[in-house]
Design a protein around this motif. Structure first.
Motif, PDB file in Angstrom:
ATOM      1  N   PHE A   1      66.136  50.547  29.506  1.00  0.00           N
ATOM      2  CA  PHE A   1      65.018  51.489  29.345  1.00  0.00           C
ATOM      3  C   PHE A   1      64.027  51.294  30.510  1.00  0.00           C
ATOM      4  N   PRO A   2      64.410  51.653  31.730  1.00  0.00           N
ATOM      5  CA  PRO A   2      63.564  51.286  32.882  1.00  0.00           C
ATOM      6  C   PRO A   2      62.317  52.147  33.067  1.00  0.00           C
ATOM      7  N   ASP A   3      62.204  53.256  32.318  1.00  0.00           N
ATOM      8  CA  ASP A   3      61.162  54.229  32.642  1.00  0.00           C
ATOM      9  C   ASP A   3      59.923  54.211  31.758  1.00  0.00           C
ATOM     10  N   HIS A   4      59.844  53.292  30.788  1.00  0.00           N
ATOM     11  CA  HIS A   4      58.597  53.232  30.014  1.00  0.00           C
ATOM     12  C   HIS A   4      58.366  51.859  29.412  1.00  0.00           C
ATOM     13  N   THR A   5      57.721  51.784  28.270  1.00  0.00           N
ATOM     14  CA  THR A   5      57.205  50.517  27.736  1.00  0.00           C
ATOM     15  C   THR A   5      58.256  49.428  27.564  1.00  0.00           C
ATOM     16  N   TYR A   6      59.514  49.810  27.267  1.00  0.00           N
ATOM     17  CA  TYR A   6      60.552  48.792  27.061  1.00  0.00           C
ATOM     18  C   TYR A   6      60.996  48.136  28.363  1.00  0.00           C
ATOM     19  N   SER A   7      60.458  48.609  29.493  1.00  0.00           N
ATOM     20  CA  SER A   7      60.847  48.022  30.778  1.00  0.00           C
ATOM     21  C   SER A   7      60.050  46.761  31.094  1.00  0.00           C
ATOM     22  N   VAL A   8      59.042  46.454  30.249  1.00  0.00           N
ATOM     23  CA  VAL A   8      58.238  45.248  30.474  1.00  0.00           C
ATOM     24  C   VAL A   8      58.379  44.293  29.302  1.00  0.00           C
ATOM     25  N   VAL A   9      57.987  43.030  29.528  1.00  0.00           N
ATOM     26  CA  VAL A   9      58.078  41.998  28.495  1.00  0.00           C
ATOM     27  C   VAL A   9      56.918  42.184  27.527  1.00  0.00           C
ATOM     28  N   SER A  10      57.226  42.413  26.238  1.00  0.00           N
ATOM     29  CA  SER A  10      56.166  42.745  25.277  1.00  0.00           C
ATOM     30  C   SER A  10      55.142  41.626  25.118  1.00  0.00           C
ATOM     31  N   GLY A  11      55.595  40.380  25.208  1.00  0.00           N
ATOM     32  CA  GLY A  11      54.664  39.259  25.060  1.00  0.00           C
ATOM     33  C   GLY A  11      53.979  38.867  26.348  1.00  0.00           C
ATOM     34  N   GLY A  12      54.354  39.544  27.445  1.00  0.00           N
ATOM     35  CA  GLY A  12      53.754  39.216  28.741  1.00  0.00           C
ATOM     36  C   GLY A  12      54.685  38.367  29.576  1.00  0.00           C
ATOM     37  N   GLU A  13      55.045  38.859  30.758  1.00  0.00           N
ATOM     38  CA  GLU A  13      55.834  38.075  31.712  1.00  0.00           C
ATOM     39  C   GLU A  13      54.962  36.915  32.190  1.00  0.00           C
ATOM     40  N   PRO A  14      55.427  35.648  32.013  1.00  0.00           N
ATOM     41  CA  PRO A  14      54.573  34.506  32.351  1.00  0.00           C
ATOM     42  C   PRO A  14      53.902  34.594  33.712  1.00  0.00           C
ATOM     43  N   LEU A  15      54.637  35.068  34.727  1.00  0.00           N
ATOM     44  CA  LEU A  15      54.043  35.140  36.068  1.00  0.00           C
ATOM     45  C   LEU A  15      53.006  36.258  36.197  1.00  0.00           C
ATOM     46  N   ALA A  16      53.066  37.243  35.260  1.00  0.00           N
ATOM     47  CA  ALA A  16      52.113  38.361  35.338  1.00  0.00           C
ATOM     48  C   ALA A  16      50.855  38.108  34.512  1.00  0.00           C
ATOM     49  N   ILE A  17      50.944  37.202  33.534  1.00  0.00           N
ATOM     50  CA  ILE A  17      49.809  36.973  32.631  1.00  0.00           C
ATOM     51  C   ILE A  17      48.523  36.579  33.374  1.00  0.00           C
ATOM     52  N   PRO A  18      48.588  35.733  34.429  1.00  0.00           N
ATOM     53  CA  PRO A  18      47.334  35.371  35.118  1.00  0.00           C
ATOM     54  C   PRO A  18      46.596  36.562  35.722  1.00  0.00           C
ATOM     55  N   ASP A  19      47.288  37.704  35.907  1.00  0.00           N
ATOM     56  CA  ASP A  19      46.617  38.879  36.477  1.00  0.00           C
ATOM     57  C   ASP A  19      45.882  39.707  35.420  1.00  0.00           C
ATOM     58  N   LEU A  20      46.111  39.384  34.146  1.00  0.00           N
ATOM     59  CA  LEU A  20      45.463  40.134  33.055  1.00  0.00           C
ATOM     60  C   LEU A  20      43.987  39.744  32.964  1.00  0.00           C
ATOM     61  N   THR A  21      43.110  40.750  32.901  1.00  0.00           N
ATOM     62  CA  THR A  21      41.685  40.451  32.744  1.00  0.00           C
ATOM     63  C   THR A  21      41.285  40.546  31.284  1.00  0.00           C
ATOM     64  N   TRP A  22      40.170  39.913  30.963  1.00  0.00           N
ATOM     65  CA  TRP A  22      39.653  39.945  29.591  1.00  0.00           C
ATOM     66  C   TRP A  22      39.332  41.375  29.178  1.00  0.00           C
ATOM     67  N   GLU A  23      38.790  42.172  30.113  1.00  0.00           N
ATOM     68  CA  GLU A  23      38.445  43.569  29.823  1.00  0.00           C
ATOM     69  C   GLU A  23      39.700  44.382  29.484  1.00  0.00           C
ATOM     70  N   GLN A  24      40.793  44.149  30.246  1.00  0.00           N
ATOM     71  CA  GLN A  24      42.051  44.859  29.978  1.00  0.00           C
ATOM     72  C   GLN A  24      42.583  44.513  28.588  1.00  0.00           C
ATOM     73  N   LEU A  25      42.532  43.221  28.259  1.00  0.00           N
ATOM     74  CA  LEU A  25      43.021  42.767  26.953  1.00  0.00           C
ATOM     75  C   LEU A  25      42.200  43.396  25.829  1.00  0.00           C
ATOM     76  N   LYS A  26      40.879  43.403  26.029  1.00  0.00           N
ATOM     77  CA  LYS A  26      39.970  43.956  25.022  1.00  0.00           C
ATOM     78  C   LYS A  26      40.229  45.457  24.818  1.00  0.00           C
ATOM     79  N   GLN A  27      40.419  46.168  25.925  1.00  0.00           N
ATOM     80  CA  GLN A  27      40.671  47.606  25.862  1.00  0.00           C
ATOM     81  C   GLN A  27      42.008  47.907  25.183  1.00  0.00           C
ATOM     82  N   PHE A  28      43.029  47.113  25.513  1.00  0.00           N
ATOM     83  CA  PHE A  28      44.354  47.284  24.900  1.00  0.00           C
ATOM     84  C   PHE A  28      44.243  47.102  23.380  1.00  0.00           C
ATOM     85  N   HIS A  29      43.508  46.077  22.981  1.00  0.00           N
ATOM     86  CA  HIS A  29      43.342  45.819  21.551  1.00  0.00           C
ATOM     87  C   HIS A  29      42.628  46.958  20.852  1.00  0.00           C
TER      88      HIS A  29
END
Length: 848
Positions: free
Chosen positions: A48-76
């Motif tokens: 499923f390369p073209d939408h949400t299933y193309s990413v790791v639902s729990g967060g790719e470990p190497l990508a997690i450090p790029d997540l900001t608190w504001e992004q997390l808050k908005q997602f929630h």
């Protein structure tokens, strides 16, 4: 998905519903790693390369450090909103109260929004794709030279088409389940790999379903061969279809599943409907399984090629298919660590002096927050006084059948009969013990009587709800050095199939087949692969079993049957070029185990079916009487000990207990495994179930977990989980998926110091009691009622219950000092994890 499970107390449910509603919708947000998982993740991302299933639902470990608190808050704010939620309750408490509470405590405090969380359809590919990924080598693989995986995955239809999904899930079972299925015959029996790929069959958890088929434990040079076999097998299915008897066996299995009542029935229903409902399908339609079965039968009747046409459409003509291969790379973990280090260095280099200072201060602030005792006074709390003071008594009838003790338990079983039989291992020679788990896994899968293994599998599916044999080690409830050892035979059937079920057991007892070396090799490879894969999921259990090995004789046998010793033994068997010696061993074990003289049985069924089952059981025992052998006097010293204790003999305990005097000793074992994380355990010899201190140790384990170890091991240490538990005569500490090892052992010792210091409140004790009672009072399925296995009477359980209520602050400090203090304890330690130079240099550790 957030679930409340197995609560039998209405007040408790209400309180926890409040906590869950608050945690999901009003959280206090702070920003604060096995081959099978790697493969499954890549497969979904790439199919499923073209939408949400193309990413790791729990967060790719190497990508997690790029997540900001504001992004997390908005997602929630958009995703964890009532407008994006579904509520499901199951049980015997009134629905109106739940709805009122959900409305008052959550829904009324929000305005409806459009969360825009609808998952789009994946655009279909015009041609198939191929991808390759790497993983870490597995030191426990049955064959180190064959560690590749290859799988073909097909995108199917939208899961909201309920009947199509039902049809495709049945079709999947017909294609891959059991030795009669075409893919089992084509891929497993030629022994190209050790087992099906870790992702196999129908998956309806995504908006559009998928079907996957492939192999693990194969050679890289077999890649093209496997692709060709998969393609050829699909052609064969389109040409030949499926035997009518196989379809009937599958529909019979469904009938059993609908009638069988398990303790997590409601939770299973919630999981079953969650994906479809989340994608706006009709959950009620999905639950009307009988209607789907009737529609399925009608479709087959109207069009005998109904299933073949589905295979043609979804598999043969489907251009949206992904072939994903995976091979081991010796430098995999090293590359991972290097990528993390490079990312860290890039982040550090981009920081100014003031950024660094702020991060340091935030780190100190986080540590201080983690170390602070949290105020739980705002949470609704169940009181210990809300717990029922007495347990309900389960009436059972004790009888015999052909001289074998039988326990009958009348239960509302929905027209099913459940049979269990415990066969003692007391007469088994020591050299055969390691082979017992293998015997258990093959005894119902190699054929019996006039049936070959394929016919046997077919009859078991057509006539029973399953027949299994498993090892059983039950520590005695009064003495640490006594235990019951045996194998447990379990089966169930619809009432109309009772004679057929007994006939199958009769053939297994009187004439099991052990002479097909090719079939045995297939089963050995699958079993060894399953054990090797299981360590990454249950590594903490393996660590605890190993740590307790030298503390009690029951613990020693548990390690033999289900610990790392068994994993390594099965790897050795899988590597053998000639299995004739193993084949000679199995009949020897059978003579000792499948013997009415060392059996005791239990039957759970409706009152109307008791007498019929008793008659069938009597007849069965007479017809397997040839398996009797002269009984060895194994019980005399045990009876004497029990009478000295003035404990009444269990009328069912005709098989006798085993006593093995060991000298408990300290042992520290390290298993080097290809994981980037550790599983750590320390076990301490303590007391048996009936001992007056057992209840205090149970409460202490729960309290230490919640109030100290969770904070030290998970919050500060970064492990996925950790804690303490009491059972089997041992007090055990453990950690799960833990970046630390020796430091975690230090946290265990700090936990003991914390307990001895008495720095906990009455509220902490009450919370631990409630937690223990929630396990003690967890529902028991009708099939399991009657306490057949444990040897623990209702009277002993009531005594234990009263001791739990009575545990005081003083008791907890005393048992911590008496059993867990450094000078007092006899303990074992085990770590499963990556290479560790500190441990290797320490001569007190045994490195495996």
């Amino acid at each position: 998905m957030s679930v409340l499970h197995g609560l039998s107390n209405g007040k408790d449910f209400q309180n926890l519903l409040s906590v869950y509603l608050d945690a999901v919708f009003f959280p206090f947000i702070h920003v604060t790693s096995d081959n099978e998982r790697v493969y499954a993740q890549h497969l979904q991302n790439k199919l499923f390369p073209d939408h949400t299933y193309s990413v790791v639902s729990g967060g790719e470990p190497l990508a997690i450090p790029d997540l900001t608190w504001e992004q997390l808050k908005q997602f929630h704010a958009t995703h964890y909103h009532p407008s994006n939620a579904r509520f499901f309750t199951y049980g015997d408490l009134p629905l109106e109260q739940h709805l009122k509470q959900i409305e008052e405590e959550a829904l009324s405090r929000f305005k409806r929004i459009n969360p825009n969380t609808e998952v789009p359809s994946q655009p279909h590919w015009s041609s198939p794709r191929e991808e390759h990924v790497t993983c870490s080598p597995d030191a426990l693989a049955p064959d180190p030279a064959r560690q590749d995986t290859l799988c073909v995955s097909y995108l199917l239809g939208d899961i909201t088409d309920t009947f199509e999904g039902f049809t495709l899930s049945l079709l999947s079972s017909l294609m891959i389940s059991g030795p009669n299925s075409p893919f089992y015959k084509a891929l497993i029996e030629p022994k190209i790999g050790t087992d099906f790929s870790s992702v196999v069959g129908y998956d309806g958890s995504t908006k559009e379903a998928s079907f996957s088929i492939g192999l693990q434990g194969m050679s890289e040079e077999d890649t093209e061969r496997v692709k060709q076999i998969i393609s050829q097998t699909i052609d064969d299915i389109i040409e030949k279809g499926f035997e009518e008897e196989r379809i009937e066996a599958l529909l019979h299995k469904l009938e059993i599943q609908i009638k069988h009542q398990s303790t997590n029935f409601g939770l299973s229903l919630a999981s079953y409907i969650a994906s479809l409902w989340n994608h706006d399908g009709d959950p009620v339609e999905l639950l009307q399984i009988s209607d789907s079965v009737a529609k399925f039968r009608q479709a087959l009747k109207e069009n005998p090629c109904f299933l073949q046409e589905k295979v043609l459409h979804y598999f043969k003509e489907n251009t949206h298919r992904l072939t994903l291969s995976m091979s081991p790379d010796e430098a995999y973990l090293e590359k991972q660590a290097q990528a993390e280090e490079e990312k860290l260095q890039r982040k550090i280099q981009a920081l100014s002096h003031s950024d660094r200072k702020e991060i340091y201060e935030k780190g100190l602030e986080l540590l201080a927050t983690q170390s602070k005792t949290q105020d739980a006074s705002c949470l609704p709390a169940l009181k210990v006084s809300d717990i029922e003071p007495t347990i309900p008594i389960t009436p059972v009838q004790i009888s015999t059948a052909g001289g074998v003790p039988v326990q009958y338990c009348e239960q509302p079983t929905n027209g099913l009969v459940y049979l269990r039989a415990m066969c003692s291992l007391n007469t088994l020679p020591e050299d055969l013990r390691l082979y017992v788990p293998l015997f258990c896994s093959v005894i119902t899968k190699m054929g019996c009587g006039a049936l070959d293994y394929r016919q046997q599998a077919q009859q078991m599916e057509l006539r029973t709800g399953g027949m299994s044999v498993s090892t059983q080690v039950t520590p005695d409830s009064t003495q640490l050095d006594m235990y019951e050892q045996g194998v447990l035979l379990s089966s169930s059937c619809l009432e109309r199939n009772l004679p057929h079920m007994f006939q199958l057991w009769r053939d297994i007892f009187n004439s099991p087949h052990f002479d097909d070396e090719e079939r045995l090799r297939v089963l050995v490879m699958m079993s060894a692969q399953e054990l090797a894969n299981g360590i990454s999921y249950s590594g903490h259990m393996y660590a605890m079993t190993r740590a307790g090995r030298h503390l009690t004789p029951a613990g020693d046998l548990q390690e033999t049957f289900s610990g790392m010793e068994q994993v390594k033994f099965m790897k050795r068997i899988a590597e053998m070029s000639d299995l004739s010696q193993v084949m000679r061993t199995l009949p020897r074990i059978k003579k000792h185990l499948l013997n009415p003289d060392t059996m005791r049985c239990a039957v759970n069924t409706t009152p109307q079916k008791i007498s019929d089952t008793a008659a069938q059981l009597e007849s069965f025992m007479k017809e397997v009487a040839d398996n009797r052998k002269e009984r060895k006097p194994v019980r005399s010293n045990i009876i004497e000990v029990r009478h000295q204790q003035q404990r009444p003999l269990d009328p069912l305990d005709d098989s006798g207990l085993s006593r093995k005097l060991i000298s408990p000793c300290q042992m520290k074992t390290f298993f080097q495994l290809p994981f980037p994380v550790n599983f750590v355990s320390e076990s301490i010899r303590a007391v048996a179930f009936s001992h007056q201190d057992y209840a205090s140790l149970c409460i202490l384990a729960r309290m230490m977990t919640a109030k100290f170890l969770h904070g030290e091991i998970r919050e500060k240490g970064g492990a996925y989980g950790g804690g303490a538990r009491m059972g089997g005569g041992c007090f055990s500490f453990y950690s799960y998926r833990d970046p630390n090892s020796v430091q975690t052992l230090s946290a265990f010792r700090k936990g003991v110091d914390w307990a001895k210091s008495g720095q906990f409140s009455q509220q902490d004790i009450d919370e631990a009691k409630l937690s223990v009672f929630s396990a003690v009072d967890s529902p028991v399925a009708p099939s399991r009622m009657g306490r057949f296995l444990s040897g623990v009477t209702d009277e002993m359980l009531q005594n234990h219950r009263e001791r739990l209520f009575a545990v005081t602050h003083k008791n907890l400090v005393e048992v911590a000092e008496r059993y867990l203090g450094v000078g007092q304890r006899t303990c074992g330690v085990a770590i499963l994890g990556p290479e560790n130079h500190t441990i290797k240099k320490d001569p007190s550790w045994i490195v495996k």
